[in-house]
Design an enzyme around this catalytic site. Structure first.
Site, PDB file in Angstrom:
ATOM      1  N   ASP A 117       0.599  -0.960  -0.105  1.00 17.84           N
ATOM      2  CA  ASP A 117      -0.127   0.049   0.084  1.00 17.84           C
ATOM      3  C   ASP A 117       1.035   1.350   0.025  1.00 17.84           C
ATOM      4  O   ASP A 117       2.106   1.176   0.080  1.00 17.84           O
ATOM      5  CB  ASP A 117      -1.045  -0.005   1.225  1.00 17.84           C
ATOM      6  CG  ASP A 117      -2.060   0.876   1.004  1.00 17.84           C
ATOM      7  OD1 ASP A 117      -2.223   1.463  -0.014  1.00 17.84           O
ATOM      8  OD2 ASP A 117      -3.304   0.711   1.642  1.00 17.84           O
TER       9      ASP A 117
HETATM   10  C1  NOJ Z   1      -3.932   3.958   0.436  1.00 18.57           C
HETATM   11  C2  NOJ Z   1      -5.212   3.036   0.513  1.00 18.57           C
HETATM   12  O1  NOJ Z   1      -5.033   2.394   1.603  1.00 18.57           O
HETATM   13  C3  NOJ Z   1      -5.326   2.010  -0.696  1.00 18.57           C
HETATM   14  O2  NOJ Z   1      -6.523   1.668  -0.596  1.00 18.57           O
HETATM   15  C4  NOJ Z   1      -5.371   2.786  -2.051  1.00 18.57           C
HETATM   16  O3  NOJ Z   1      -5.458   1.887  -3.050  1.00 18.57           O
HETATM   17  C5  NOJ Z   1      -3.877   3.779  -2.049  1.00 18.57           C
HETATM   18  N1  NOJ Z   1      -4.074   4.407  -1.135  1.00 18.57           N
HETATM   19  C6  NOJ Z   1      -3.653   4.228  -3.573  1.00 18.57           C
HETATM   20  O4  NOJ Z   1      -4.331   5.324  -3.725  1.00 18.57           O
END
Ligand code: NOJ
Length: 753
Positions: A281
């Site tokens: 993530d």
């Molecule tokens: C953080 C989030 O937790 C995730 O769900 C998302 O896909 C990413 N950022 C990218 O934006």
């Protein structure tokens, strides 16, 4: 017949093996030409920061990095022209011309925004949900994308956590069905089709259970619970062939998921046989430094050793892996494995064949089309849950004079809900616009705002972080209230639209108080005091504690954040063109103090007994929720016959059929979700009180009856025991079938040895 199927299966698996061999040979050839730096470059996923950056870091020197082969993929680059620019840089300026992959947070539609996923899950309609992913994939690919960071399948039982809005609620069985539907919808039958995308199931794993419901907080779940209650949806996505997996921010057994070898390698790759790509993530590698696992070099090395392939935004891989290799903290095999996985994802998407496969400026006309909007309107209405409807307060006749009140009644900015990065709130339909289109005469609709979403400037400021969502009116709260009460008095019925601003849920939007803000509670009570029937339409990204507003309401329609066509869909339900059929996928508590409260709670050694002080209970609220999982009313009524079982016992190799006859005993056509629950009466470890194990959504005309059958075999009786074996234990089982987890017809059977 069987023989033909067998031949077909052998033929197709033969084809797959041949395809894999071709891909492997291609990638082996390519990798033999790649330098170490080029391989590490492929592991780098960056964002130039358009869209919504969800961490403090945004990538720098994007162009320079692409041209020097230091980027494997990008996200936050939307639109064929922009994607083309970036792809040109990769294909024309790098030594090996390796194309980039382009991802985005397509969470509930791309530009044609559907209801938030929690809302969609309340449709319990997997065919429709699959279709929503097909439509989203078509639109995303028309905008240059080939990878979506969805589905989010984190089982969540704590509505304080803002990200419950992005998932499918509290139940692993329902969650698994939806995960499968989403992956199949996004990926279709061929990943290299111009209209399909690589899906990315997230957040692996257990992200939905942070302590205290506070986002990014630590997670602590024991192994049997993890396997029995939380992992099924991720596993379902893997079994459905999901192309990628995103790790979660939280720790598991004290090790952050992004660097957790047990999770990524032993469980995901070895036991579940996942062969796609694993991406972190947003800066979750770097965040292991904050988790106190070591410095950036150490945590990056730990992550790649654990099985992580791609590093989102943080560039820990880009900046430290070479040093770690030199110092023998990792091996070349680690880097080769990760690089191969990234290249395979690109290969499967068809990008080596044609880097511009998804870049077609002529496909603009597939974006925000009327047919997509029609679909959004239809799926929105399917997500609504009718929580209460006294004396058929709903639907409203088109000739009735409506006092339309509430901070969300004449609002577009909150309709899309959270995580609609490519959506334009101004393209959405407000409730007022929707009602005006359908009322017999515009003079029937009188409007007053009545209250602010919140009078609390600190909450408003946080809700306004991506644009004005919770505007605090210049008028005093008293003046607004007075105006609303006045129009209520001269109406036939009040429709009051209240709830959360879209950014009061979602990522980094945890709340410790999940009631409606005080300003709105005041408004509702003032409207109830007029004595007029009050229909409450509630928009939110999470279950709310509605105890203080339920009694005075004639009807409550919970619409979540319903997307671009919110207002039209709400008008469809309010005026009865659509008969609500949504069922809660997550329990609504009486009070936040009960959280977590979910239907599958264990019975405890001292089950609730109102006459026994020393039994499990609260002194001030019931144990169960205000509105249970599976609950949802209709404008018609459904009656269930007793449950018939084809036999009273079965062996582990056998099966029985449970059936009920469902009758639409009301006066309108409608859909009912027939739910099957199993109660394990004796188990070697404490079981959930009951578990959803099947459901069928059926449409019945007024007066019509249908018999619904469920097959029960050992697979639905199995659970992970204390030795981590997946077993069905002989003994008595209860079967419950009904239209809500709290309203079931039951029968008993025995699983014999
Ligand atoms: C953080 C989030 O937790 C995730 O769900 C998302 O896909 C990413 N950022 C990218 O934006």
């Amino acid at each position: 017949m069987k023989k033909t199927l067998l031949i077909a299966a052998v033929f197709f698996s033969g084809q797959l093996i041949a395809q894999d061999a071709k891909m492997n040979a291609f990638i082996t050839g390519l990798m033999s030409k790649m330098t170490l730096e080029e391989k590490i470059g492929q592991l780098n996923l960056i964002t130039p920061g358009s869209g919504i950056p969800t961490g403090s870091v945004v990538s720098t020197d994007v162009e320079g990095k692409i041209k020097s082969g230091k980027v494997g993929g990008m996200f936050g680059v939307i639109g064929a022209e922009k994607v083309r620019q970036a792809q040109d840089m990769a294909v024309n300026s790098t030594r090996l011309k390796i194309p980039l992959m382009f991802g985005s947070d397509v969470i509930h539609g791309h530009k044609t925004i559907f209801p938030i996923p929690l809302g969609i899950s309340c449709s319990w309609d997997t065919a429709l949900i699959r279709q929503s992913a097909i439509v989203a994939a078509e639109e995303a690919t028309a905008d240059g994308l080939n990878w979506v960071f969805s589905p989010m399948v984190d089982v969540a039982r704590d509505p304080r956590w803002g990200r419950v809005s992005e998932g499918s609620g509290e139940d692993p069985f329902l969650g698994a069905q939806i995960a499968t539907a989403m992956v199949k919808g996004y990926q279709g039958t061929s990943l290299s089709d111009k209209k399909t995308v690589l899906a990315c199931v997230k957040h692996f794993a257990l992200y939905g259970a942070p302590e205290g419901g506070r986002d990014y907080n630590s997670v602590d779940i024991n192994r049997t619970r993890m396997f029995n209650d939380y992992l099924a949806p991720y596993k379902a996505a893997v079994d459905a062939g999901v192309a990628s997996v995103m790790t979660s921010f939280n720790d598991i057994d004290g090790v952050p998921a992004t660097g957790n070898k047990w999770l990524l390698t032993d469980l995901l790759r070895r036991d579940w046989k996942f062969n796609g790509m694993i991406v972190s993530d947003y800066t979750s590698v770097n965040e292991m430094v904050n988790h106190r696992l070591g410095n950036l070099q150490e945590v990056s090395a730990q992550s790649i050793r654990a099985g992580l392939d791609m590093d989102m935004v943080g560039e820990g891989f880009l900046t430290t892996l070479k040093k770690s290799l030199d110092e023998k903290k990792i091996t070349l095999a680690d880097i080769d494995r990760a690089c191969r996985k990234v290249l395979e994802a690109k290969y499967k998407a068809g990008l080596f064949e044609d880097p511009y496969r998804y870049i077609d400026e002529n496909r603009k006309n597939e974006i925000l089309t009327q047919s997509k909007r029609d679909f959004a309107r239809m799926i929105a209405a399917q997500s609504f849950v009718l929580l209460k409807n006294n004396a058929n307060a709903l639907p409203i006749k088109k000739t009735q004079r409506i006092a339309l009140v509430g901070p969300l009644a004449n609002d577009r900015s909150n309709m899309l809900g959270t995580w609609a990065v490519s959506g334009d709130p101004q393209l959405s339909v407000s409730v007022m616009e929707g009602l005006l289109k359908q009322t017999a005469s515009p003079v029937n609709i009188a409007y007053a705002k009545g209250a602010n979403i919140t009078d609390d400037p600190s909450l408003a400021k946080q809700a306004n972080v991506f644009g004005m969502r919770a505007e605090i009116d210049e008028r005093t709260p008293a003046a607004m209230l007075e105006e609303a009460v006045a129009i209520a008095r001269s109406s036939d019925v009040v429709v009051v639209v209240v709830g959360e601003a879209s950014e009061m849920s979602g990522e980094a939007a945890s709340r410790s108080d999940i009631t409606l803000p005080a300003s709105q509670v005041r408004l509702l009570h003032a409207l109830y005091a007029t004595g007029k029937p009050v229909v409450v339409v509630i928009m939110s990204g999470r279950p709310l504690a509605l105890t203080n507003i339920v009694d005075g309401a004639s009807a409550i329609l919970h619409t979540w954040h319903a997307g671009i066509e919110a207002g039209n869909a709400i008008a469809d339900a309010v005026y009865g063109a659509v008969n609500p059929s949504g069922k809660l996928s997550m329990s609504f508590p009486y009070s936040v103090g009960q959280v977590p409260v979910y239907y599958a709670q264990k019975t405890t050694g001292r089950p609730m007994d109102p006459n026994n002080k020393f039994s499990t209970k609260y002194m001030d609220v019931p144990n169960g929720p205000l509105f249970p999982f599976g609950h949802g009313l209709s404008y018609t009524q459904f009656t269930f016959s007793d449950v018939q079982l084809s036999a009273s016992s079965m062996t582990a190799a056998g099966a029985i059929t449970a059936s009920v006859t469902v009758t639409n005993s009301g006066f309108r056509d409608g859909a009912e979700v027939v739910q099957l629950y199993i109660e394990d009466k004796v188990r070697s470890i404490t079981p959930p009180s009951k578990e959803l194990k099947g459901f069928q959504k059926i449409m019945l005309k007024a007066g019509e009856s249908r018999t619904v059958r469920f097959t029960i075999d050992a697979s639905v009786l199995k659970f992970w025991n204390a030795d981590m074996k997946f077993v069905a234990e002989p003994g008595a089982f209860g079967v419950g079938i009904g239209g809500s987890s709290a309203d079931l017809k039951t029968a008993l059977f025995t699983l014999t040895k």
